[in-house]
Design a protein around this motif. Sequence first.
Motif, PDB file in Angstrom:
ATOM      1  N   ALA A  12       0.871  -1.185   0.000  1.00  5.93           N
ATOM      2  CA  ALA A  12       0.000   0.000   0.000  1.00  5.93           C
ATOM      3  C   ALA A  12       0.905   1.232   0.000  1.00  5.93           C
ATOM      4  CB  ALA A  12      -0.889   0.004   1.234  1.00  5.93           C
ATOM      5  N   PRO A  13       0.576   2.242  -0.816  1.00  7.33           N
ATOM      6  CA  PRO A  13       1.420   3.439  -0.801  1.00  7.33           C
ATOM      7  C   PRO A  13       1.352   4.130   0.564  1.00  7.33           C
ATOM      8  CG  PRO A  13      -0.557   3.801  -2.125  1.00  7.33           C
ATOM      9  CD  PRO A  13      -0.550   2.356  -1.726  1.00  7.33           C
ATOM     10  N   LYS A  14       2.508   4.406   1.123  1.00 12.21           N
ATOM     11  CA  LYS A  14       2.564   5.036   2.447  1.00 12.21           C
ATOM     12  C   LYS A  14       2.134   6.494   2.363  1.00 12.21           C
ATOM     13  CE  LYS A  14       6.477   2.379   4.209  1.00 12.21           C
ATOM     14  NZ  LYS A  14       7.840   2.498   4.737  1.00 12.21           N
ATOM     15  N   LEU A  15       1.453   6.915   3.398  1.00  6.66           N
ATOM     16  CA  LEU A  15       1.077   8.322   3.503  1.00  6.66           C
ATOM     17  C   LEU A  15       2.349   9.159   3.468  1.00  6.66           C
ATOM     18  CD1 LEU A  15      -1.328  10.301   4.054  1.00  6.66           C
ATOM     19  CD2 LEU A  15      -0.647  10.212   6.449  1.00  6.66           C
ATOM     20  N   GLY A  16       2.410  10.129   2.569  1.00 11.09           N
ATOM     21  CA  GLY A  16       3.567  11.010   2.455  1.00 11.09           C
ATOM     22  C   GLY A  16       4.600  10.575   1.430  1.00 11.09           C
ATOM     23  N   ASP A  17       4.479   9.367   0.876  1.00 10.02           N
ATOM     24  CA  ASP A  17       5.426   8.870  -0.131  1.00 10.02           C
ATOM     25  C   ASP A  17       5.040   9.449  -1.495  1.00 10.02           C
ATOM     26  OD1 ASP A  17       6.931   7.468  -2.003  1.00 10.02           O
ATOM     27  OD2 ASP A  17       6.709   5.543  -0.978  1.00 10.02           O
ATOM     28  N   LYS A  18       5.654  10.569  -1.829  1.00  5.65           N
ATOM     29  CA  LYS A  18       5.283  11.287  -3.057  1.00  5.65           C
ATOM     30  C   LYS A  18       5.532  10.469  -4.318  1.00  5.65           C
ATOM     31  CE  LYS A  18       5.760  15.802  -0.989  1.00  5.65           C
ATOM     32  NZ  LYS A  18       6.348  17.124  -1.026  1.00  5.65           N
ATOM     33  N   ALA A  19       6.571   9.665  -4.334  1.00  9.83           N
ATOM     34  CA  ALA A  19       6.863   8.860  -5.525  1.00  9.83           C
ATOM     35  C   ALA A  19       5.774   7.811  -5.749  1.00  9.83           C
ATOM     36  CB  ALA A  19       8.226   8.192  -5.383  1.00  9.83           C
ATOM     37  N   ALA A  20       5.416   7.090  -4.702  1.00  5.47           N
ATOM     38  CA  ALA A  20       4.388   6.046  -4.834  1.00  5.47           C
ATOM     39  C   ALA A  20       3.028   6.652  -5.166  1.00  5.47           C
ATOM     40  CB  ALA A  20       4.308   5.222  -3.555  1.00  5.47           C
ATOM     41  N   TRP A  21       2.693   7.730  -4.497  1.00  7.86           N
ATOM     42  CA  TRP A  21       1.394   8.356  -4.725  1.00  7.86           C
ATOM     43  C   TRP A  21       1.354   9.097  -6.054  1.00  7.86           C
ATOM     44  CZ3 TRP A  21      -3.212   7.641  -2.619  1.00  7.86           C
ATOM     45  CH2 TRP A  21      -3.285   6.986  -1.391  1.00  7.86           C
ATOM     46  N   GLY A  22       2.501   9.606  -6.515  1.00  5.82           N
ATOM     47  CA  GLY A  22       2.532  10.358  -7.773  1.00  5.82           C
ATOM     48  C   GLY A  22       1.995   9.550  -8.941  1.00  5.82           C
ATOM     49  N   LYS A  23       2.342   8.266  -8.997  1.00  3.25           N
ATOM     50  CA  LYS A  23       1.851   7.389 -10.068  1.00  3.25           C
ATOM     51  C   LYS A  23       0.332   7.249 -10.003  1.00  3.25           C
ATOM     52  CE  LYS A  23       6.120   4.780  -9.725  1.00  3.25           C
ATOM     53  NZ  LYS A  23       6.723   3.547  -9.204  1.00  3.25           N
ATOM     54  N   LEU A  24      -0.178   7.114  -8.798  1.00  2.19           N
ATOM     55  CA  LEU A  24      -1.628   6.964  -8.630  1.00  2.19           C
ATOM     56  C   LEU A  24      -2.356   8.270  -8.928  1.00  2.19           C
ATOM     57  CD1 LEU A  24      -1.583   4.866  -5.352  1.00  2.19           C
ATOM     58  CD2 LEU A  24      -1.992   4.035  -7.675  1.00  2.19           C
ATOM     59  N   ILE A  25      -1.805   9.363  -8.434  1.00  2.34           N
ATOM     60  CA  ILE A  25      -2.422  10.669  -8.662  1.00  2.34           C
ATOM     61  C   ILE A  25      -2.531  10.949 -10.154  1.00  2.34           C
ATOM     62  CG2 ILE A  25      -2.066  13.162  -8.362  1.00  2.34           C
ATOM     63  CD1 ILE A  25      -0.803  12.421  -5.566  1.00  2.34           C
ATOM     64  N   ALA A  26      -1.521  10.514 -10.921  1.00  6.36           N
ATOM     65  CA  ALA A  26      -1.516  10.738 -12.372  1.00  6.36           C
ATOM     66  C   ALA A  26      -2.665  10.004 -13.069  1.00  6.36           C
ATOM     67  CB  ALA A  26      -0.178  10.304 -12.959  1.00  6.36           C
ATOM     68  N   GLU A  27      -3.146   8.909 -12.475  1.00  7.79           N
ATOM     69  CA  GLU A  27      -4.269   8.178 -13.067  1.00  7.79           C
ATOM     70  C   GLU A  27      -5.579   8.944 -12.953  1.00  7.79           C
ATOM     71  OE1 GLU A  27      -4.608   3.980 -12.165  1.00  7.79           O
ATOM     72  OE2 GLU A  27      -2.476   3.922 -11.672  1.00  7.79           O
ATOM     73  N   GLY A  28      -5.658   9.860 -12.022  1.00  8.61           N
ATOM     74  CA  GLY A  28      -6.844  10.701 -11.894  1.00  8.61           C
ATOM     75  C   GLY A  28      -7.738  10.320 -10.726  1.00  8.61           C
ATOM     76  N   GLN A  29      -8.449  11.314 -10.254  1.00  7.99           N
ATOM     77  CA  GLN A  29      -9.278  11.167  -9.059  1.00  7.99           C
ATOM     78  C   GLN A  29     -10.420  10.169  -9.255  1.00  7.99           C
ATOM     79  OE1 GLN A  29     -10.537  14.957  -7.528  1.00  7.99           O
ATOM     80  NE2 GLN A  29     -11.529  14.080  -5.735  1.00  7.99           N
ATOM     81  N   VAL A  30     -11.061  10.201 -10.418  1.00  7.98           N
ATOM     82  CA  VAL A  30     -12.192   9.299 -10.658  1.00  7.98           C
ATOM     83  C   VAL A  30     -11.728   7.846 -10.631  1.00  7.98           C
ATOM     84  CG1 VAL A  30     -13.910   8.564 -12.377  1.00  7.98           C
ATOM     85  CG2 VAL A  30     -13.563  10.996 -11.933  1.00  7.98           C
TER      86      VAL A  30
END
Length: 162
Positions: free
Chosen positions: A80-98
Amino acid sequence: MGKEIFSTMTRGILLLKKWAYSRVGNIHFNLGSMQIKFIMCFMLAIAFSKFTAAVEESPSGEKIYKEVCFACHAQGVANAPKLGDKAAWGKLIAEGQVIITAHGYVGIRAMPPRGGKEGLSVEQFSKALNYMVSKSGGQWGPPDKDMIEEINKEITRRKNTQ
């Protein structure tokens, strides 16, 4: 907003107090001052407990995160992407909120649907996700009515392909 609610509640409590004292005066037996204080404290407790219950109906994203998501996203359990891990979350954020909201809501990889909390609504799940995104390098706003509709459509598509 908070001051307005408090002011309205204070006025209501004062009116309730005035009404209670007018009723107590009409009773033919004498109520002691301790009994009157007890009655007033009881009425205040009821007034404030109803106010608190109304506030609790819509928990914040942070509160939902702490109650539901923390166990996995604080330590990276099962990748699971750790809270605050910008690299891990960046990939997910790029997929979009929906997409991320819908896929997380129905469950993805090791993540159970709704993070394991059955009663979590799409809106509540979105609040928790938005909290994690905001702490991990992204900045999503709360979904509006149209976005919720798109998320629900994606949830349906995702359920049909699993």
